[in-house]
Structures are given as C-alpha cells and as structure tokens.
Design an enzyme around this catalytic site. Structure first.
Site, PDB file in Angstrom:
ATOM      1  N   THR A  30      -1.884  -1.611   1.249  1.00  0.00           N
ATOM      2  CA  THR A  30      -0.881  -0.345   1.711  1.00  0.00           C
ATOM      3  C   THR A  30      -0.983  -0.490  -0.398  1.00  0.00           C
ATOM      4  O   THR A  30      -0.795   0.529  -0.606  1.00  0.00           O
ATOM      5  CB  THR A  30       0.478  -1.195   2.150  1.00  0.00           C
ATOM      6  N   SER A  32      -7.465  -5.565   2.342  1.00  0.00           N
ATOM      7  CA  SER A  32      -6.836  -7.090   2.528  1.00  0.00           C
ATOM      8  C   SER A  32      -6.980  -7.483   3.641  1.00  0.00           C
ATOM      9  O   SER A  32      -7.742  -8.414   4.059  1.00  0.00           O
ATOM     10  CB  SER A  32      -5.691  -6.117   3.891  1.00  0.00           C
ATOM     11  N   GLN A  53     -10.983  -2.751   7.698  1.00  0.00           N
ATOM     12  CA  GLN A  53     -11.500  -3.454   8.441  1.00  0.00           C
ATOM     13  C   GLN A  53     -13.112  -3.228   8.682  1.00  0.00           C
ATOM     14  O   GLN A  53     -13.568  -4.688   9.499  1.00  0.00           O
ATOM     15  CB  GLN A  53     -11.524  -2.464   9.744  1.00  0.00           C
ATOM     16  N   THR A 102       2.813 -11.599 -12.440  1.00  0.00           N
ATOM     17  CA  THR A 102       2.011 -12.880 -12.710  1.00  0.00           C
ATOM     18  C   THR A 102       1.336 -12.669 -11.671  1.00  0.00           C
ATOM     19  O   THR A 102       1.854 -11.981 -10.208  1.00  0.00           O
ATOM     20  CB  THR A 102       3.007 -13.901 -12.540  1.00  0.00           C
ATOM     21  N   HIS A 152      -5.413 -10.624   4.338  1.00  0.00           N
ATOM     22  CA  HIS A 152      -4.700 -11.252   5.954  1.00  0.00           C
ATOM     23  C   HIS A 152      -5.481 -10.393   7.439  1.00  0.00           C
ATOM     24  O   HIS A 152      -5.878 -10.941   8.448  1.00  0.00           O
ATOM     25  CB  HIS A 152      -3.618 -10.736   6.175  1.00  0.00           C
ATOM     26  N   CYS A 162       1.501  -1.854  12.682  1.00  0.00           N
ATOM     27  CA  CYS A 162       2.652  -0.606  12.068  1.00  0.00           C
ATOM     28  C   CYS A 162       3.418   0.306  12.776  1.00  0.00           C
ATOM     29  O   CYS A 162       4.323   0.097  12.540  1.00  0.00           O
ATOM     30  CB  CYS A 162       1.442   0.017  10.912  1.00  0.00           C
TER      31      CYS A 162
END
Length: 514
Positions: free
Chosen positions: A71, A202, A182, A240, A204, A329
């Site tokens: 995102t 992403s 994906q 950071t 995860h 989502c």
C-alpha cells in the site's frame, strides 16, 4: 491442526525468517544510519538484502526501496507519477485494471484530488476470464498519464498478459505501475527488461512479517517521497529502517534461491488439483469462477449454486479450514466480489465466491488433511442442509422482531473456566446452525449442560429461559450471533444473558494446540 488455506491474504512467517528477525533485534540492532561498528553491521545487512532482491527481480539500474508494504509502495508510485504529470500536455486520464486491488483506484482518486489535477480516472475493462481489454487500452494509451495493472489477481489468481499490455502501450507517454504482490515467488519477474516504471511488493504475502515491503522504480522514473525526514533510502523514503523486517525478508529471498524451501509450479498445480477434487466431491455443482489455465497454481476461486459465500466460509471454519470470500481488505463488507462483477459473472457467483489459496511453502501433509476435512464438511452439509434446520414454528414462540437489543454481559476466553466455576446453574446455548457442528467443542463447554438453538429458533426457546431465570451463555463461531442473541434476551428482561466474546474462534482448540 489448523488448516490455513488463505495464503493470498497473508502467510505465516517462515521459521528462518522469524529467526533472522529475532537475530536482528538481539544482535544486529544498530541504526543503519550510524557510522559506528554496530550501525555499519546493520547497514551491511540491509545492503545485502537489497542486493539479493535486486538480483531476484532483475532490476538492473533501477532502484529498490524498502517500504512498509504494497500500500505504501502504491501510494509512493502514484504520487510520484502524478506529480510528474503536472502540466504535461495531451494527458487527461489515468487508467487502472477493473480488477485491481482497491488500494490502486483509491490512491488514484486521493492524489488526483489532493494535487488538483482533475484527470479522468477510467477502469480498463476485463473479459470473462479476467484478462485486460487490450483494445480499450490501445484506444486510450495516447492520452493516459499513468496505467496501473496487476501481475496476478489476488482474488482469482488470473495472470495478466504483461507482454500484451506493454505492446498496447507502445508510443504512449504513460507511466506504468504493476502490482507485483501476488507474483513474488510465484512468477518470474525480470523488471529491467520491461518498461514497467513502478512495482510494489509486500513481504507478508510470502512468509515475511507484516510491515515490510519493496518498491521497484525504473531508472529515470520520477520519485516524489511520500515521507520526508532524515534522508534514509537515498532521501526517497524517510524513517529509520525496519531492520528486523528487512532481515526476515532477506531470509525469505534466500529461501527462494535454495531450491528446497518452496514448491515448484508443477508441485503447486498438483496440490491445487487434489484440493479441487475434494471440493468437487464435497460440493456437487461447484463452479470455478476463473479457469485453471492462466491462473496462479496457488489459487482456487469457486461458487456453489444455492450456497452463500458466508455459509461456506462458516462451514469450513467450523471444520478447522480457513478460507475467504475474496480480498481480506473487503471481507468485512459482505458485498459481492467487485472482481467477479467486473468479469461479468452472474450475481450468484459474485455473491457466493469463496477463495482457497495455498502458498509456495505449503506441505503435502497439510493438503492431505485439508482434503479430508473438506470432504467431512461436505458430509456435514448433506446431513444438515441449510434449509432443513430444526422446526421452530411453536405457537408459544415470542416475536423477537421488536425486541430491543441492549448491552449484554461478555465473557472472554481467558475468563471462561473461572466463569463456569462460578455459575453452576448456567445454561450454555449454541446458536450455530447444525451444519456448523463439524468441529469438536472445547472440553470446558462440552462438559456442561448445553442447548443447541439456532438463531432462527430463538423465539421458541426464549419463554422457557425467561421463566427459569437461569443464567445463559450464548456462543457461536465468531461471537457475532451470540452477541445478538444475548442482547435480545437482555432486552426482554433476562438480566443474566452473556455472550462468549470472539466465539469459538478465540478459544484454544479441543486438541490443545492453542
């Protein structure tokens, strides 16, 4: 064991990734911007992970930024492209695939409005199997400033024709954003050999923790920092760096290279075929919402005539099999799948869609157990058809339609054992539907007096409960229906109406696996 078949939503963290994250927190905890030895160790770790990712994705001279996830990557890419389009002549529209993740069109609308550009935002239609309409794209490419497409769809697994899209963009001034979430670990990606300008990823979705991602930026493509600050990531992404997340992602990328951790495309396709065979046996009439050809071997999207998506999800969840109705989502909105609607599928398919997805690290033993449980769920459904519930047409039943739903008392799982000990007269009420009873109950509940009263029969049982005055504890799978039942009884004046917060989902499983 829990059978988790929702890998397109998120994945468990790979053991070696978790170990790498812990080591980064315990030993390599330095700030990579520091110039002392501890900081230099952290910088070396981060540089090594970036180099591995660049090699895996074939980024060439392009940049690869660490982000918090896709995102953020999408926001940065859209902001960068739109900021560069200010005042560009001949550009008046932004295009995105009609089946894109909602993060893409929402980002387009947000930044288009915030920057005051006034571009027209148009979805690229897809055909009945989810492929982009390349003729549409060719017609609008000359005036498009940004084109956004997916490498593979998160709901259906449909693989985009990226080569065809690139050919359709020939001569177009548009920037091109490709959502690679994906595709990572499932499709070969050679980014520098394409005209792709931006590609977010992403962690995860591929066994890394949540909160870490990547953004590819083609050499020469504009970058406007989403966050300004201390100059990290070459002053393109301040803050950071998430060193534990980066270390974990590095372990996943290393696993992609080792040839042992992840299954091959052919192995995944065989696993999917076995799951489909079990589903077809358990659910006669099952219809695939996307053909297997041209989809990721990790994804199945299907519907069953006469059975809602929520019913099927509840049924599988009761059997310890975790599936979804589509994008995580959008799961709480209980709306038909916009992806399937865009594909022109009938309303019953879009509203009844169920997505089953495995990951590249899925083990054969898990698929074996999944198939057995899927067949058991099918048998439970045959024994207790949704329309064949208990007969509740009792003349003494209460009409609950006008009952006030007031606040009720709540018991959380950690308090359950103590609560049961203090309530010897308690009546436990199972408000699940009969077809949800495939999962054994925790011993704490099973050992007590219990009544099975689906929500449709609440009015029949209510007079007895009101007359006895005995305390009631309602439970269901997730806590929603039990709260509704307890609130209704409380509204009728039953002062000791309790709900099990979170339902069975938040209780330890009967086998003691937590």
């Amino acid at each position: 064991m829990e059978i988790y078949l929702d890998a397109n939503a998120t994945t468990p963290v790979l053991a070696q990734a978790a170990q790498a994250a812990l080591q980064a927190m315990a030993d390599d905890f330095g700030n990579p911007s520091s110039v002392h030895s501890t900081g230099l160790k952290a910088r070396a770790l981060m540089d090594a992970v970036r180099a591995r990712a660049k090699a895996l994705l074939d980024t060439g001279a392009g940049q690869l930024l660490f982000t918090s996830g896709a995102t953020e990557g999408i926001q940065t890419a859209v902001l960068s492209a739109l900021n560069a389009l200010r005042g560009r002549p001949g550009v008046d529209c932004l295009l995105y695939g009609a089946t894109e993740h909602k993060a893409v069109p929402e980002a387009l609308r947000h930044w288009n409005q915030l920057l005051g550009l006034g571009f027209e935002i148009k979805p690229i239609p897809v055909d009945g199997v989810g492929r982009h309409d390349l003729d549409f794209l060719r017609r609008h490419a000359a005036r498009a400033g940004l084109v956004c497409t997916m490498a593979a769809n998160n709901e259906t697994g449909v693989i985009s024709d990226l080569a065809g899209i690139e050919a359709a963009l020939a001569g177009s001034p548009a920037f091109w954003l490709v959502d690679g979430v994906q595709a990572l670990g499932k499709l070969p990606l050679r980014l520098a050999r394409t005209r792709i300008d931006y590609a977010p990823f992403s962690g995860h979705k591929l066994y890394a923790p949540k909160g870490i991602g990547l953004l590819y930026v083609r050499e020469g493509a504009p970058v406007t920092p989403l966050m300004a600050g201390g100059g990290q990531e070459g002053a393109l992404r301040a803050g950071t760096e998430n060193m534990s997340g980066i270390a974990a992602l590095g372990a996943v990328l290393a696993a992609l290279d080792d040839g042992r951790t992840f299954r091959s495309h052919a192995e995944l396709a065989q696993m999917r075929a076995r799951l489909l065979a079990a589903l077809t046996e358990a659910l006669p009439g099952l219809v695939l919402n996307a053909p297997l050809a041209g989809t990721l071997p990790t994804t199945l999207n299907f519907a069953v005539p006469g059975l809602s998506s929520r019913l099927l999800q509840d049924l599988f969840d009761a059997g310890g099999v975790r599936v979804s109705g589509g994008s995580a989502c959008s799961a709480a909105k209980a709306a038909p799948s916009f992806v399937l609607e865009a594909m022109g599928l009938p309303e019953w398919q879009a509203a009844g869609a169920v997505r089953l997805s495995i990951g590249p690290a899925t083990e054969a033993a898990l698929v074996d157990e999944a198939c057995a449980r899927i067949r058991a769920c099918g048998e439970a459904l045959r024994q207790h058809s949704p329309g064949d519930g208990p007969w509740c047409d009792d003349p003494n039943a209460l009409d609950l339609s006008g009952a006030d739903a007031v606040d009720c008392r709540t018991v959380i799982g950690a308090q359950l054992e103590d609560f049961l000990r203090r309530q010897p007269d308690l009546v436990i009420v199972d408000v699940r539907e009969p077809y949800e009873h495939a999962l054994p109950l925790p011993a704490l509940l099973a050992a007590r007096e219990m009544q099975a009263v689906p929500m449709s029969c609440l009015g029949t049982a209510a007079p007895q409960w009101l007359a006895s005055g005995r305390p009631l504890l309602f439970f269901c799978r997730s806590g929603g229906r039990s709260r509704q039942a307890a609130q209704t009884l409380a509204g009728l004046g039953h002062e000791q109406s309790w709900t099990l917060a979170g339902g069975l989902a938040l209780l330890p499983d009967p086998a003691g696996h937590g």
